[in-house]
Design an enzyme around this catalytic site. Structure first.
Site, PDB file in Angstrom:
ATOM      1  N   LYS A 160       2.463  -6.551  10.286  1.00  0.00           N
ATOM      2  CA  LYS A 160       1.904  -5.274  10.081  1.00  0.00           C
ATOM      3  C   LYS A 160       1.566  -4.889  11.648  1.00  0.00           C
ATOM      4  O   LYS A 160       1.738  -3.944  12.274  1.00  0.00           O
ATOM      5  CB  LYS A 160       1.115  -4.928   9.292  1.00  0.00           C
ATOM      6  CG  LYS A 160       1.338  -5.142   7.939  1.00  0.00           C
ATOM      7  CD  LYS A 160       0.440  -5.315   6.845  1.00  0.00           C
ATOM      8  CE  LYS A 160       1.109  -5.457   5.362  1.00  0.00           C
ATOM      9  NZ  LYS A 160       0.062  -5.579   4.258  1.00  0.00           N
ATOM     10  N   GLN A 189      -6.050  -6.602   2.796  1.00  0.00           N
ATOM     11  CA  GLN A 189      -5.079  -7.655   2.274  1.00  0.00           C
ATOM     12  C   GLN A 189      -5.209  -8.283   1.037  1.00  0.00           C
ATOM     13  O   GLN A 189      -6.234  -9.036   1.104  1.00  0.00           O
ATOM     14  CB  GLN A 189      -4.645  -8.528   3.345  1.00  0.00           C
ATOM     15  CG  GLN A 189      -3.522  -9.529   3.419  1.00  0.00           C
ATOM     16  CD  GLN A 189      -2.128  -8.753   3.070  1.00  0.00           C
ATOM     17  OE1 GLN A 189      -1.854  -7.764   3.873  1.00  0.00           O
ATOM     18  NE2 GLN A 189      -1.503  -9.083   2.240  1.00  0.00           N
ATOM     19  N   ASP A 219      -3.161   2.562   1.886  1.00  0.00           N
ATOM     20  CA  ASP A 219      -2.338   1.630   0.649  1.00  0.00           C
ATOM     21  C   ASP A 219      -2.267   2.414  -0.742  1.00  0.00           C
ATOM     22  O   ASP A 219      -1.542   1.907  -1.592  1.00  0.00           O
ATOM     23  CB  ASP A 219      -3.269   0.401   0.344  1.00  0.00           C
ATOM     24  CG  ASP A 219      -2.233  -0.838   1.038  1.00  0.00           C
ATOM     25  OD1 ASP A 219      -1.126  -0.959   1.328  1.00  0.00           O
ATOM     26  OD2 ASP A 219      -2.851  -2.037   1.199  1.00  0.00           O
TER      27      ASP A 219
END
Length: 289
Positions: free
Chosen positions: A52, A96, A119
């Site tokens: 990322k 994460q 997200d």
């Protein structure tokens, strides 16, 4: 059979994001910013975060990774997220997953500002997705929808079976398909006779982390098969949840693993972060007017 090439499409999306980022910078001097919270030393998580970071660099984003020890307290992470919520240089916040067992994941996801929830995991954005309103959508299922669109695969009226009911993939995938007028059935670990359901499907979407779960005799001729799973086989190779070698002989379209849905997930993260940056730039302009 035609491959759904997520790697090729992700490059096209990155080029568009790069162009739009340059335009945004020239108009308002704004650089899209993404902050990632990484707790512990899980190798897979570290690899994902590194990918990322490289993607952000390629498109011209500002990015920062907050690496935290496995033993960090809930309170310490919460304080960090609050700081990021209030940091104008950060447009998107990504936590994460998975997190250590002593951390309340739900509480952290709910603490992220919904306007920075790139997200799409905050209940606010989940609700907007379910009701068909604009918001941030989880990157993996959103990437699947873009991949289908690229190949002119219309889900309207089709019988779609989603195998897996996670909050990250299965449920939002089903919501996106419903919003696009598909007929959707969700199967999961407690489903009796999975084959009975998949054999009726015009399209199968599977993401549960079980190697070769979907076999040739579970798929009807001409079906579209989207493999969202990613597993490490005994020989070290990355494989999905579909017996690709045999299933690919029967279907009309199929995603490879790797090179299918995976690259699209990161492309959608970039797209969502750019969307957040544009929204924040617009709000700032309105506040100054």
């Amino acid at each position: 059979m035609q491959l759904l090439d997520g790697k090729a499409l992700s490059k096209k999306i990155e080029e568009k994001v790069t162009s739009d980022t340059k335009e945004l910078k020239s108009i308002c001097g704004c650089t899209p910013g993404l902050a990632v919270v990484l707790v512990g030393k899980d190798p897979a998580s570290q690899a994902y975060v590194n990918m990322k970071k490289k993607a952000c660099d390629r498109v011209g984003f500002y990015s920062i990774t907050h690496e935290m020890p496995e033993t960090i307290s809930q309170e310490a992470i919460e304080k960090s997220i609050v700081k990021m919520n209030n940091d104008s240089s950060i447009d998107g916040i990504l936590i994460q997953l998975p997190l250590p067992s002593h951390i309340d994941t739900t509480r952290l996801l709910e603490l992220v500002d919904p306007a920075k929830d790139v997200d799409g995991f905050h209940p606010f954005n989940v609700g907007r997705l379910t009701t068909g309103l604009d918001g941030f959508v989880p990157c993996t299922p959103l990437g699947v929808m873009h991949l289908l669109k690229e190949y002119n695969i219309d889900v309207k009226g089709k019988n779609c079976v989603v195998v897996g009911a996670s909050n990250i993939v299965g449920k939002p995938m089903a919501s996106l398909l419903l919003n696009a007028d598909a007929t959707v059935e969700i199967c999961h670990i407690f489903t009796d006779d999975l084959k009975k359901h998949t054999l009726k499907a015009d399209m199968i979407f599977v993401g549960v982390g079980v190697i070769d779960l979907i076999k040739e005799d579970m798929v009807k001729d001409g079906a579209v098969v989207v493999d969202i799973g990613i597993n490490r086989a005994q020989n070290g190779k990355l494989v999905g949840d579909v017996d690709f070698a045999n299933v690919s002989k029967k279907c009309s379209y199929i995603t490879p693993v790797p090179g299918g849905v995976g690259p699209m997930t990161i492309a959608m993260l970039l797209s969502n972060t750019l969307k957040a940056a544009k929204d924040n730039a617009r709000k700032l302009k309105e506040a100054q007017a």
